[in-house]
Each structure stands twice: as C-alpha cells, then as structure tokens.
Write an enzyme that holds these catalytic residues in place. Structure first.
Site, PDB file in Angstrom:
ATOM      1  N   LYS A 136      30.956  36.959  39.287  1.00  0.00           N
ATOM      2  CA  LYS A 136      31.612  35.652  39.089  1.00  0.00           C
ATOM      3  C   LYS A 136      31.011  34.608  40.022  1.00  0.00           C
ATOM      4  O   LYS A 136      30.984  34.794  41.237  1.00  0.00           O
ATOM      5  CB  LYS A 136      33.109  35.796  39.358  1.00  0.00           C
ATOM      6  CG  LYS A 136      33.870  34.472  39.511  1.00  0.00           C
ATOM      7  CD  LYS A 136      35.361  34.690  39.809  1.00  0.00           C
ATOM      8  CE  LYS A 136      36.080  33.383  40.150  1.00  0.00           C
ATOM      9  NZ  LYS A 136      37.530  33.582  40.436  1.00  0.00           N
ATOM     10  N   ASP A 141      34.060  30.857  46.000  1.00  0.00           N
ATOM     11  CA  ASP A 141      34.515  31.605  44.816  1.00  0.00           C
ATOM     12  C   ASP A 141      33.340  32.079  43.960  1.00  0.00           C
ATOM     13  O   ASP A 141      33.533  32.555  42.847  1.00  0.00           O
ATOM     14  CB  ASP A 141      35.477  30.722  44.015  1.00  0.00           C
ATOM     15  CG  ASP A 141      36.470  31.520  43.178  1.00  0.00           C
ATOM     16  OD1 ASP A 141      36.696  32.706  43.496  1.00  0.00           O
ATOM     17  OD2 ASP A 141      36.990  30.959  42.198  1.00  0.00           O
ATOM     18  N   ASP A 177      43.661  28.289  36.151  1.00  0.00           N
ATOM     19  CA  ASP A 177      43.246  28.859  37.436  1.00  0.00           C
ATOM     20  C   ASP A 177      42.852  30.335  37.300  1.00  0.00           C
ATOM     21  O   ASP A 177      42.317  30.914  38.239  1.00  0.00           O
ATOM     22  CB  ASP A 177      44.378  28.680  38.465  1.00  0.00           C
ATOM     23  CG  ASP A 177      43.898  28.824  39.896  1.00  0.00           C
ATOM     24  OD1 ASP A 177      42.680  28.855  40.109  1.00  0.00           O
ATOM     25  OD2 ASP A 177      44.763  28.893  40.788  1.00  0.00           O
ATOM     26  N   GLU A 228      40.320  31.565  35.886  1.00  0.00           N
ATOM     27  CA  GLU A 228      39.068  31.183  35.239  1.00  0.00           C
ATOM     28  C   GLU A 228      37.975  32.237  35.374  1.00  0.00           C
ATOM     29  O   GLU A 228      37.108  32.349  34.510  1.00  0.00           O
ATOM     30  CB  GLU A 228      38.580  29.838  35.807  1.00  0.00           C
ATOM     31  CG  GLU A 228      37.789  29.921  37.126  1.00  0.00           C
ATOM     32  CD  GLU A 228      38.607  30.396  38.315  1.00  0.00           C
ATOM     33  OE1 GLU A 228      39.849  30.354  38.241  1.00  0.00           O
ATOM     34  OE2 GLU A 228      38.004  30.825  39.314  1.00  0.00           O
ATOM     35  N   ASP A 248      36.464  26.339  43.029  1.00  0.00           N
ATOM     36  CA  ASP A 248      37.623  26.589  42.172  1.00  0.00           C
ATOM     37  C   ASP A 248      38.802  25.730  42.624  1.00  0.00           C
ATOM     38  O   ASP A 248      39.517  26.083  43.560  1.00  0.00           O
ATOM     39  CB  ASP A 248      37.997  28.076  42.218  1.00  0.00           C
ATOM     40  CG  ASP A 248      39.184  28.400  41.313  1.00  0.00           C
ATOM     41  OD1 ASP A 248      39.554  27.536  40.487  1.00  0.00           O
ATOM     42  OD2 ASP A 248      39.727  29.522  41.428  1.00  0.00           O
ATOM     43  N   LYS A 292      45.355  23.967  42.204  1.00  0.00           N
ATOM     44  CA  LYS A 292      45.836  24.731  43.355  1.00  0.00           C
ATOM     45  C   LYS A 292      46.464  23.788  44.378  1.00  0.00           C
ATOM     46  O   LYS A 292      46.065  22.625  44.475  1.00  0.00           O
ATOM     47  CB  LYS A 292      44.653  25.441  44.047  1.00  0.00           C
ATOM     48  CG  LYS A 292      44.075  26.606  43.292  1.00  0.00           C
ATOM     49  CD  LYS A 292      42.891  27.206  44.062  1.00  0.00           C
ATOM     50  CE  LYS A 292      42.281  28.375  43.315  1.00  0.00           C
ATOM     51  NZ  LYS A 292      43.187  29.524  43.154  1.00  0.00           N
ATOM     52  N   ARG A 348      37.960  35.502  35.106  1.00  0.00           N
ATOM     53  CA  ARG A 348      37.960  36.494  34.022  1.00  0.00           C
ATOM     54  C   ARG A 348      37.385  35.914  32.741  1.00  0.00           C
ATOM     55  O   ARG A 348      36.785  36.611  31.935  1.00  0.00           O
ATOM     56  CB  ARG A 348      39.385  37.024  33.827  1.00  0.00           C
ATOM     57  CG  ARG A 348      40.386  35.951  33.506  1.00  0.00           C
ATOM     58  CD  ARG A 348      41.832  36.359  33.787  1.00  0.00           C
ATOM     59  NE  ARG A 348      42.150  36.353  35.221  1.00  0.00           N
ATOM     60  CZ  ARG A 348      43.329  36.745  35.721  1.00  0.00           C
ATOM     61  NH1 ARG A 348      44.302  37.149  34.920  1.00  0.00           N
ATOM     62  NH2 ARG A 348      43.521  36.723  37.011  1.00  0.00           N
TER      63      ARG A 348
HETATM   64  N1  BES Z   1      39.494  32.433  42.879  1.00  0.00           N
HETATM   65  C1  BES Z   1      40.869  32.734  42.692  1.00  0.00           C
HETATM   66  C2  BES Z   1      41.309  34.004  43.427  1.00  0.00           C
HETATM   67  C3  BES Z   1      41.270  33.978  44.925  1.00  0.00           C
HETATM   68  C4  BES Z   1      42.420  33.726  45.637  1.00  0.00           C
HETATM   69  C5  BES Z   1      40.113  34.276  45.616  1.00  0.00           C
HETATM   70  C6  BES Z   1      42.387  33.752  47.020  1.00  0.00           C
HETATM   71  C7  BES Z   1      40.080  34.297  47.001  1.00  0.00           C
HETATM   72  C8  BES Z   1      41.227  34.034  47.699  1.00  0.00           C
HETATM   73  C9  BES Z   1      41.153  32.938  41.208  1.00  0.00           C
HETATM   74  O1  BES Z   1      40.395  32.175  40.352  1.00  0.00           O
HETATM   75  C10 BES Z   1      42.581  32.584  40.972  1.00  0.00           C
HETATM   76  O2  BES Z   1      42.905  31.442  41.104  1.00  0.00           O
HETATM   77  N2  BES Z   1      43.396  33.577  40.613  1.00  0.00           N
HETATM   78  C11 BES Z   1      44.778  33.370  40.342  1.00  0.00           C
HETATM   79  C12 BES Z   1      45.087  33.995  39.002  1.00  0.00           C
HETATM   80  C13 BES Z   1      46.456  33.659  38.490  1.00  0.00           C
HETATM   81  C14 BES Z   1      46.501  32.195  38.064  1.00  0.00           C
HETATM   82  C15 BES Z   1      46.769  34.547  37.309  1.00  0.00           C
HETATM   83  C16 BES Z   1      45.584  34.056  41.442  1.00  0.00           C
HETATM   84  O3  BES Z   1      45.247  35.159  41.852  1.00  0.00           O
HETATM   85  O4  BES Z   1      46.548  33.433  41.905  1.00  0.00           O
HETATM   86 ZN    ZN Z   2      38.553  31.594  41.036  1.00  0.00          ZN
HETATM   87 MN    MN Z   3      41.223  30.270  39.991  1.00  0.00          MN
END
Ligand code: BES
Ligand code: ZN
Ligand code: MN
Length: 509
Positions: free
Chosen positions: A276, A299, A358, A360, A281, A288, A362
């Site tokens: 990825k 990210d 968010d 994204e 992000d 966020k 996947r």
């Molecule tokens: N890039 C983030 C995940 C992340 C969080 C990486 C903290 C490093 C530190 C990812 O894209 C994300 O935002 N995931 C969300 C998914 C949710 C919206 C289903 C998450 O984990 O909150």
């Molecule tokens: Zn992300």
């Molecule tokens: Mn995200």
C-alpha cells in the site's frame, strides 16, 4: 500537474543525493589492536575479553578489567559501559554479548548497540574477535546492525553538517567483507530507501515522485523491468477502486510494477509482493481528526518496504523471481473525491460500496492483487500495508499482524520474522468476516460489521484465489517507532524490508 508544486523528477533527485543515502563505510580488518581512536569492545559473559581486547587491556594498565569489576559489568547481552581516556583512546565502550547463541538477528542488535553508544566521527574500531561463535560472517551482521542503527533523517535540519563519517573498522572481521559488500550492504540500502520514503512529508512525496525515486534507485540493476500505469492506464484496466482513492488529489495515482527475474528458470512463477502506497492519508471525505494526522505521511510504508526488499534482492542477485506491485495514491477530500455511499467497480468486475473513504488502503490493494494474479500468475502473494488502527492497537511496536487463510502459513511467517528481526503475530480470518462485508446494493462494502484488521483482510482476500498461498501483513503499529531499538532509530522503521528479504532468501531456488 499544476504549477503549485515542484517537479517530481527534481524532488526525486534530491531524495537520492549522497547525503540522503549516507550509510557508514566499513573496513573489515584482521585482528590487531588499534593504536588510537575510539573503541567498542564486545565482552563475553562474566567479563571475558577477546584476545585483541585483552591486548588492549594490557597496554592500558588493566583499566578495562578494573573498571568492569568496580562497575559490576557482567557482559550480559546488550549491557553497555562507557569509559573515557583509556590510554591513547578517548572513548572505549564495552558491550556485553551474553552467553547465548549469536544468531544473525542478535549480531545485528549488537551492531546497533554500538551505533547507539559510540560516535563514528573520530575514528571508530569495533573489536569483534570475541564474536567467533557468530560464524565467519559475524562482522557482516554487526556492520548491518550498526548501519541500520546509525540512520538519521536529517535533510530538513538547516544546521545539520553533512560531515563525511570516518570509516568504521571491524577488527577481527576480515573474512566477512564479501558477505557485507556483495549482500548485506544492499539490505541496508533497501531499508534506508524505505525509511526515507516513510519520513518524507506529503508536500515532497506523491505518487509520481515515488515512481521517479524508485526508477533512479534501480538504475543499472540487472534483470529488472519497471512498468508504470498512470491514471489513464489505471482507468483503461478498469481499476475503479484504485482510481477512486486517488481521484480527489491533484496528484494522480499510479501503479508501479518492478519485476526482478533472478531464478535460473526465468519463466518460473514469481512471488508477488504488494504494498500500500498512500503518500498522504487525510481520510478523504470521511476526514480524520487532526490529532496525529501528520503521521499519515508514512501511510506508504507497505510500498516503501516492497521497493526496498526488491532492491536488496535484485542488487545481490538473489536466485528468485519476484514482482513488486506498488499502488500509489494520495487520499484527499475535494469536489472530485469519492463519497461514502459511492459504488466503485474493481478490475475484477466486483463492485464495492464505500462506507468510509478512510478505508482506502484495501481499495488500492484489491485492484493491485487482482492485477498481480491476472498478469503474473504468482505462486504466492504477500501484501503489506498500514491498514488499520486496530492492528496498531493490538500489536503495538512489537509485532506486525499476519493474517492468512491457513494458520500453518502464519506460523511459517512467524519463523521468517524471528530470523529477520521483524516479528509477526497472527490475527484471525473467519467466514464471519466475509459475511460482515456483504453490501445491500453492491457485491461487498469496504468496511462493516465490527471493523478491525480482520475485516480489512477479508476485503483484500475477496479478490485472491482461495487456493493461492496468501499472506496479509498489517503493519500500522510497527512502521513507526516512538522510541528507538538498537537497529531502528525513532521514526520510520522501514519495517518489512528485512522480513520480505528473509522470505525471498528462503524462497530462492
Ligand atoms: N492508514 C490508516 C490506518 C492507520 C491508522 C495506519 C493508524 C497507521 C496508524 C487507514 O487507512 C485507516 O484509516 N483505517 C481505518 C479503517 C476504518 C475506517 C474502517 C481505521 O483503522 O480506523
Ligand atoms: Zn490509510
Ligand atoms: Mn485511511
């Protein structure tokens, strides 16, 4: 591209300047006591000194053995004691090696301890003839750990003096020069490339810059082919999910593909590594909160690790066929961005309802893993991503999360991680996770049920043939360290380069 930004090529060039890629130089020397300069002595359990260290102790009136006795220094693994003004040596650092077997991982940690406690600006020698139990290549692993632990991201410090570090001498390591120079030095280079990517802010790194930097890093490396899909190609291939993530940004998405064909049978099915690469992000329209958002500059850790691991394998000429796929995009809110409730059509034809913009990563991975299977018919897929906060909370800085359909593959990955010095621990994947992502109006949705690391894995897994060995690594916790370890300074860890490097060594023909 608008005129609001610098040219990508110009930024990529700055990225790879000698100052930005400044691993220390090493000289692998015969065992002979240095007459001057700073020293690191590796000391066995109960304060056992190597022959060279004993000779140094004798010429300094036994200062070293006396100080060990007074300080109660026992030579436990990683135990450190610093002495000053010892004979002709301004600084002498003692580092304990303990009494357990010295694996490559432990040797790297011992090298990292030296980087933490010694200064190489004034002529530094590491006395390693006591590490014979670590094998003939021990010095090469010490050097690797030293170089990894010595990394610093200094390019934005205006008062940083880019001094040429002196060569670090490894006294008693003469037999290990080739192992370092023709092999492990490239691993160090791969980790540094990955750390630079993860440290670089979003205003200096976007998909096009990532691509140009990788092209530059691979220039002249044999048996490598690089291809890049731009926004038009991505649309033409029908990758609506990857395109959707990138369409809110002025910086178009890319799919970067680096093939390295090193196996004797160049037609043998490759291993596909899919990372990825979100260059920033924001969360998109599902934006966020600001708290900690700056960290989303990293990210792209998955893509950065894939680039580094393939670079190391290709430069040392590993006997393996591998294809690295790096979907790259910036996740921004704008009038062009995707919205919650939108439905995107992926390259596979399956449709995905967006519940959160968010989630994204996947979306990018699912198109990339489909593309990998269509174009390269791999024998195994490993995808690596900073995918979920849930994995970060569960694993902390200690373990990457590994998810597979078959627990024996996860157990195998634990062994890979243990050897590499990057540990993983399994999380589950249950049929219920696939149930929870069923959409009312599309084939699946990008998040749902009780969202967590396993839900993210199920979204990607939906696009991977069930009989194909598949490893999903969620590195959201380990990719960034708030406090250092011997081989990893605080900041972007470059996590995954060493893990995938070890995997490729094991899978080599
Ligand atoms: N890039 C983030 C995940 C992340 C969080 C990486 C903290 C490093 C530190 C990812 O894209 C994300 O935002 N995931 C969300 C998914 C949710 C919206 C289903 C998450 O984990 O909150
Ligand atoms: Zn992300
Ligand atoms: Mn995200």
């Amino acid at each position: 591209m608008t005129s609001k930004t610098f040219s990508a090529a110009c930024i990529a060039a700055a990225f790879l300047s000698p100052a930005a890629l400044a691993a220390p130089q090493f000289s692998f020397d015969a065992a002979q006591a240095p007459q001057s300069g700073d020293l690191v002595l590796y000391v066995g359990a109960d304060g056992t000194l190597s022959p060279t260290a004993s000779a140094i102790d004798a010429t300094t009136g036994n200062r070293i053995t006396q100080t060990m006795a007074v300080a109660g220094f026992e030579g436990g693994f990683g135990e450190t004691l610093s002495l000053v003004a010892v004979g002709a040596h301004d600084h002498v650092t003692l580092i304990g090696i303990g009494d357990e077997a010295l694996t490559p991982r432990k040797l790297q940690d011992l090298g990292g301890h030296a980087a933490m406690s010694a200064d190489d600006s004034d002529g530094l020698s590491l006395i390693i003839d006591g590490l014979a139990a670590g094998g003939g290549d021990a010095a090469a692993y010490i050097a690797t750990g030293y170089a990894l632990g010595d990394y610093a991201f200094t390019k934005y410090k205006s008062d940083h003096e880019a001094s040429d570090p002196d060569t670090v001498r490894l006294i008693g390591g003469a037999s290990a020069a080739a192992k370092y120079e023709n092999d492990l030095a490239y691993l160090v280079e791969g980790v540094e490339l990955s750390r630079n990517f993860g440290s670089e802010p979003g205003n200096a790194l976007w998909p096009e810059v990532f691509v140009d930097t990788v092209r530059e890093a691979f220039r002249g490396v044999p048996n490598v082919r690089i291809s890049v899909l731009d926004a038009r190609d991505i649309r033409r291939e029908g990758m609506g999910a990857l395109m959707g993530v990138g369409q809110g940004s002025i910086h178009d998405p890319r799919l970067l593909v680096v093939r390295y064909t090193g196996a004797a049978d160049s037609d043998a099915a490759p291993i596909a590594l899919v990372g990825k690469g979100v260059t920033f992000d924001t969360g998109g329209i599902s934006i966020k909160p600001n708290n900690g958002m700056w960290l989303m500059k990293s990210d792209l850790s998955g893509a950065a690790a894939v680039a580094g691991a393939v670079l190391a394998a290709a430069k040392r000429g590993e006997d393996v066929n591998v294809v690295g796929l790096m979907p790259l995009a910036e996740n921004m809110p704008s009038q062009d961005a995707i919205r919650p409730g939108d439905v995107l059509t992926s390259m596979s034809g399956k449709t995905v309802e967006i519940m959160s913009t968010d989630a994204e990563g996947r979306l990018m991975l699912l198109d990339a893993v489909h593309y990998a299977q269509e174009k390269f018919d791999p024998r195994m897929i490993l995808n690596i991503a900073t995918l979920t906060g849930s994995a970060a909370r569960a694993m902390g800085d200690d373990y990457g999360a590994v998810i597979t359909r078959d627990i024996s593959l996860s157990l195998e990955m634990m062994e890979v991680g243990k050897a590499a010095g990057e540990d993983v621990w399994p999380l589950p994947l249950h049929p219920s996770h696939f149930e929870q992502i069923k959409s009312d109006i599309a084939d699946i949705k990008n998040t749902g049920g009780s969202p967590g690391a396993s839900i993210g894995a199920a979204v990607v897994g939906t696009f991977i043939a069930e009989d194909l060995p598949w490893v999903h690594l969620d590195i959201a916790g380990v990719d960034w360290l708030d406090s250092r370890t011997p081989t990893t300074p605080k900041g972007h860890a470059g996590w995954g380069v060493r893990f995938m490097d070890e995997l490729l060594r094991r899978e080599s023909e």
